[in-house]
Write a protein that holds these residues in place. Structure first.
Motif, PDB file in Angstrom:
ATOM      1  N   ASP A 186     -61.314  -8.997  66.094  1.00 20.87           N
ATOM      2  CA  ASP A 186     -61.062 -10.289  67.165  1.00 20.87           C
ATOM      3  C   ASP A 186     -61.887 -11.297  66.868  1.00 20.87           C
ATOM      4  OD1 ASP A 186     -63.775  -9.737  68.060  1.00 20.87           O
ATOM      5  OD2 ASP A 186     -62.681  -8.402  69.896  1.00 20.87           O
ATOM      6  N   PRO A 187     -61.929 -12.316  67.517  1.00 16.53           N
ATOM      7  CA  PRO A 187     -62.558 -13.655  67.209  1.00 16.53           C
ATOM      8  C   PRO A 187     -64.017 -13.621  67.190  1.00 16.53           C
ATOM      9  CG  PRO A 187     -60.717 -14.285  68.543  1.00 16.53           C
ATOM     10  CD  PRO A 187     -60.645 -12.769  68.480  1.00 16.53           C
ATOM     11  N   ASN A 188     -64.579 -12.340  68.112  1.00 16.90           N
ATOM     12  CA  ASN A 188     -65.907 -12.196  68.164  1.00 16.90           C
ATOM     13  C   ASN A 188     -66.427 -11.107  66.943  1.00 16.90           C
ATOM     14  OD1 ASN A 188     -65.919 -13.398  70.703  1.00 16.90           O
ATOM     15  ND2 ASN A 188     -65.220 -11.385  71.743  1.00 16.90           N
ATOM     16  N   GLY A 189     -65.452 -10.802  66.195  1.00 18.26           N
ATOM     17  CA  GLY A 189     -65.981  -9.796  64.773  1.00 18.26           C
ATOM     18  C   GLY A 189     -65.906  -8.365  65.413  1.00 18.26           C
ATOM     19  N   ASP A 190     -65.294  -8.108  66.560  1.00 20.93           N
ATOM     20  CA  ASP A 190     -65.232  -6.768  66.783  1.00 20.93           C
ATOM     21  C   ASP A 190     -64.027  -6.180  66.214  1.00 20.93           C
ATOM     22  OD1 ASP A 190     -67.754  -6.780  68.183  1.00 20.93           O
ATOM     23  OD2 ASP A 190     -66.430  -7.554  70.133  1.00 20.93           O
ATOM     24  N   ILE A 191     -64.222  -5.117  65.728  1.00 18.12           N
ATOM     25  CA  ILE A 191     -63.016  -4.276  65.034  1.00 18.12           C
ATOM     26  C   ILE A 191     -62.037  -3.589  66.268  1.00 18.12           C
ATOM     27  CG2 ILE A 191     -62.180  -2.392  63.842  1.00 18.12           C
ATOM     28  CD1 ILE A 191     -64.726  -2.528  62.146  1.00 18.12           C
ATOM     29  N   GLN A 192     -60.737  -4.126  66.439  1.00 22.21           N
ATOM     30  CA  GLN A 192     -60.029  -3.954  67.438  1.00 22.21           C
ATOM     31  C   GLN A 192     -58.860  -2.574  67.034  1.00 22.21           C
ATOM     32  OE1 GLN A 192     -60.121  -4.547  70.663  1.00 22.21           O
ATOM     33  NE2 GLN A 192     -61.877  -5.911  70.185  1.00 22.21           N
ATOM     34  N   TRP A 193     -58.603  -2.481  65.653  1.00 20.44           N
ATOM     35  CA  TRP A 193     -57.896  -1.368  65.016  1.00 20.44           C
ATOM     36  C   TRP A 193     -58.111  -1.462  63.666  1.00 20.44           C
ATOM     37  CZ3 TRP A 193     -51.870  -2.188  64.761  1.00 20.44           C
ATOM     38  CH2 TRP A 193     -51.134  -1.196  63.882  1.00 20.44           C
ATOM     39  N   SER A 194     -58.402  -0.217  63.209  1.00 19.58           N
ATOM     40  CA  SER A 194     -58.828   0.113  61.831  1.00 19.58           C
ATOM     41  C   SER A 194     -58.083   1.418  61.405  1.00 19.58           C
ATOM     42  CB  SER A 194     -60.318  -0.014  61.370  1.00 19.58           C
ATOM     43  OG  SER A 194     -60.689   0.673  60.591  1.00 19.58           O
ATOM     44  N   GLU A 195     -57.483   1.598  60.119  1.00 21.17           N
ATOM     45  CA  GLU A 195     -56.814   2.884  59.808  1.00 21.17           C
ATOM     46  C   GLU A 195     -56.799   2.711  58.312  1.00 21.17           C
ATOM     47  OE1 GLU A 195     -52.931   5.028  61.502  1.00 21.17           O
ATOM     48  OE2 GLU A 195     -54.200   3.745  62.833  1.00 21.17           O
ATOM     49  N   GLU A 196     -56.687   4.220  57.752  1.00 21.33           N
ATOM     50  CA  GLU A 196     -56.601   4.183  56.406  1.00 21.33           C
ATOM     51  C   GLU A 196     -55.183   4.936  56.245  1.00 21.33           C
ATOM     52  OE1 GLU A 196     -58.321   7.061  53.049  1.00 21.33           O
ATOM     53  OE2 GLU A 196     -59.899   6.036  54.177  1.00 21.33           O
ATOM     54  N   VAL A 197     -54.414   4.277  55.468  1.00 18.68           N
ATOM     55  CA  VAL A 197     -53.113   4.815  54.942  1.00 18.68           C
ATOM     56  C   VAL A 197     -52.985   5.665  53.746  1.00 18.68           C
ATOM     57  CG1 VAL A 197     -50.552   4.251  55.003  1.00 18.68           C
ATOM     58  CG2 VAL A 197     -52.088   3.086  56.663  1.00 18.68           C
ATOM     59  N   THR A 198     -52.262   6.614  53.607  1.00 16.30           N
ATOM     60  CA  THR A 198     -52.078   7.185  52.280  1.00 16.30           C
ATOM     61  C   THR A 198     -50.555   7.572  52.039  1.00 16.30           C
ATOM     62  OG1 THR A 198     -52.061   9.665  53.134  1.00 16.30           O
ATOM     63  CG2 THR A 198     -54.278   8.301  52.444  1.00 16.30           C
ATOM     64  N   SER A 199     -50.116   7.961  50.880  1.00 15.32           N
ATOM     65  CA  SER A 199     -48.862   8.110  50.538  1.00 15.32           C
ATOM     66  C   SER A 199     -48.239   9.189  51.407  1.00 15.32           C
ATOM     67  CB  SER A 199     -48.801   8.343  49.189  1.00 15.32           C
ATOM     68  OG  SER A 199     -49.385   9.500  48.788  1.00 15.32           O
ATOM     69  N   ASP A 200     -49.235  10.227  52.024  1.00 13.01           N
ATOM     70  CA  ASP A 200     -48.692  11.208  52.554  1.00 13.01           C
ATOM     71  C   ASP A 200     -48.756  10.845  54.289  1.00 13.01           C
ATOM     72  OD1 ASP A 200     -48.774  12.907  50.429  1.00 13.01           O
ATOM     73  OD2 ASP A 200     -50.985  13.508  50.906  1.00 13.01           O
ATOM     74  N   LYS A 201     -49.196   9.860  54.625  1.00 17.32           N
ATOM     75  CA  LYS A 201     -49.280   9.417  55.962  1.00 17.32           C
ATOM     76  C   LYS A 201     -48.971   7.755  56.254  1.00 17.32           C
ATOM     77  CE  LYS A 201     -52.844   8.541  59.280  1.00 17.32           C
ATOM     78  NZ  LYS A 201     -54.316   8.184  59.613  1.00 17.32           N
ATOM     79  N   PRO A 202     -47.724   7.574  56.000  1.00 17.69           N
ATOM     80  CA  PRO A 202     -47.249   6.116  56.276  1.00 17.69           C
ATOM     81  C   PRO A 202     -47.520   5.662  57.835  1.00 17.69           C
ATOM     82  CG  PRO A 202     -45.126   7.481  56.153  1.00 17.69           C
ATOM     83  CD  PRO A 202     -46.362   8.319  55.746  1.00 17.69           C
ATOM     84  N   LEU A 203     -47.620   4.628  57.939  1.00 21.74           N
ATOM     85  CA  LEU A 203     -47.612   3.853  59.143  1.00 21.74           C
ATOM     86  C   LEU A 203     -46.485   2.985  59.552  1.00 21.74           C
ATOM     87  CD1 LEU A 203     -49.888   3.149  61.573  1.00 21.74           C
ATOM     88  CD2 LEU A 203     -50.632   1.232  60.192  1.00 21.74           C
ATOM     89  N   LYS A 204     -46.086   3.292  60.792  1.00 24.76           N
ATOM     90  CA  LYS A 204     -45.225   2.259  61.544  1.00 24.76           C
ATOM     91  C   LYS A 204     -45.711   2.309  62.978  1.00 24.76           C
ATOM     92  CE  LYS A 204     -40.562   0.937  61.933  1.00 24.76           C
ATOM     93  NZ  LYS A 204     -39.183   1.155  61.500  1.00 24.76           N
ATOM     94  N   GLU A 205     -46.320   1.267  63.457  1.00 27.72           N
ATOM     95  CA  GLU A 205     -46.869   1.412  64.817  1.00 27.72           C
ATOM     96  C   GLU A 205     -46.961  -0.098  65.212  1.00 27.72           C
ATOM     97  OE1 GLU A 205     -50.627   2.950  67.121  1.00 27.72           O
ATOM     98  OE2 GLU A 205     -50.219   3.904  64.915  1.00 27.72           O
ATOM     99  N   ILE A 206     -46.940  -0.148  66.486  1.00 25.39           N
ATOM    100  CA  ILE A 206     -47.043  -1.471  67.260  1.00 25.39           C
ATOM    101  C   ILE A 206     -47.988  -1.415  68.312  1.00 25.39           C
ATOM    102  CG2 ILE A 206     -45.852  -3.245  68.768  1.00 25.39           C
ATOM    103  CD1 ILE A 206     -43.064  -2.242  67.781  1.00 25.39           C
ATOM    104  N   LYS A 207     -49.114  -2.375  68.262  1.00 26.45           N
ATOM    105  CA  LYS A 207     -49.996  -2.275  69.266  1.00 26.45           C
ATOM    106  C   LYS A 207     -50.346  -3.550  69.993  1.00 26.45           C
ATOM    107  CE  LYS A 207     -53.030   1.470  67.709  1.00 26.45           C
ATOM    108  NZ  LYS A 207     -54.412   1.949  67.473  1.00 26.45           N
ATOM    109  N   SER A 208     -50.667  -3.433  71.286  1.00 26.55           N
ATOM    110  CA  SER A 208     -51.186  -4.774  72.020  1.00 26.55           C
ATOM    111  C   SER A 208     -52.357  -4.804  72.109  1.00 26.55           C
ATOM    112  CB  SER A 208     -50.153  -4.757  73.354  1.00 26.55           C
ATOM    113  OG  SER A 208     -48.692  -4.798  73.180  1.00 26.55           O
ATOM    114  N   PHE A 209     -52.885  -6.054  72.268  1.00 23.41           N
ATOM    115  CA  PHE A 209     -54.130  -6.193  72.681  1.00 23.41           C
ATOM    116  C   PHE A 209     -54.579  -7.415  73.655  1.00 23.41           C
ATOM    117  CE2 PHE A 209     -53.403  -5.017  68.429  1.00 23.41           C
ATOM    118  CZ  PHE A 209     -54.373  -4.056  67.943  1.00 23.41           C
ATOM    119  N   ASP A 210     -55.398  -7.118  74.571  1.00 18.43           N
ATOM    120  CA  ASP A 210     -55.923  -8.110  75.477  1.00 18.43           C
ATOM    121  C   ASP A 210     -56.134  -9.546  74.638  1.00 18.43           C
ATOM    122  OD1 ASP A 210     -55.583  -6.373  77.548  1.00 18.43           O
ATOM    123  OD2 ASP A 210     -57.609  -5.826  77.355  1.00 18.43           O
ATOM    124  N   LYS A 211     -56.178 -10.529  75.536  1.00 19.94           N
ATOM    125  CA  LYS A 211     -56.207 -11.890  75.264  1.00 19.94           C
ATOM    126  C   LYS A 211     -57.894 -12.122  74.918  1.00 19.94           C
ATOM    127  CE  LYS A 211     -56.314 -15.524  77.934  1.00 19.94           C
ATOM    128  NZ  LYS A 211     -55.934 -16.803  78.671  1.00 19.94           N
TER     129      LYS A 211
END
Length: 125
Positions: A73-98
Motif C-alpha cells: 500500500d502507499p504506506n509501504g505495508d505489504i497487503q498481499w504476498s504470495e509465491e506461485v509455482t507450476s504446481d500451484k497456479p493462482l487465480k484470485e480476486i482480493k479487495s482492499f480498503d481505501k
C-alpha cells in the motif's frame, strides 16, 4: 434532419469521452514469463480520494519455476504476498480498503527458472 444527426453524434461522442474518464480508474496488464530471464516487474495503481477501495485480480500460471509477488500500500505495508509455482497456479480476486496513494505490485522470478504468463487487473471500488 441533418441537424438532429449532428446533435446525436455529438451526444454519443461526449458519452464515450465521459466513459473513457471512468475507465481510467482501472488498469490491466498481461505479461509472458520466459525461462532464464530475470523478472522484476512493477505495476503501480493510484487510489484516489473518491474511491471506496481497490480490487486486484491476478491470474498467474507457470509451466516451470517459481515466481513471487508482493502488493504494498502507499504506506509501504505489504497487503498481499504470495509465491506461485507450476504446481500451484493462482487465480484470485482480493479487495482492499481505501488507502489513498500509489499501490505497488511487484513480480519477481525466484531463480530465473520461471516460465508462464500472468494477467492482472486493478479496479476501483
Amino acid at each position: 434532419m441533418r441537424r438532429n444527426l449532428r446533435l446525436t453524434i455529438i451526444v454519443v461522442m461526449i458519452f464515450f469521452i465521459m466513459t473513457g474518464c471512468i475507465v481510467r480508474n482501472q488498469s490491466s496488464a498481461h505479461n509472458t514469463i520466459e525461462q532464464g530471464s530475470k523478472i522484476k516487474d512493477t505495476y503501480i495503481y493510484n487510489v484516489e480520494d473518491n474511491f471506496k477501495g481497490m480490487k486486484l485480480e491476478i491470474n498467474l500460471t507457470l509451466t516451470k519455476g517459481n515466481v513471487k509477488f508482493e502488493l504494498k500500500d502507499p504506506n509501504g505495508d505489504i497487503q498481499w504476498s504470495e509465491e506461485v509455482t507450476s504446481d500451484k497456479p493462482l487465480k484470485e480476486i482480493k479487495s482492499f480498503d481505501k488507502i489513498v496513494g500509489d499501490w505497488t505490485l511487484t513480480f519477481e522470478s525466484i531463480d530465473n527458472s520461471g516460465e508462464g504468463e500472468f494477467d492482472l487487473q486493478f479496479n476501483r471500488l
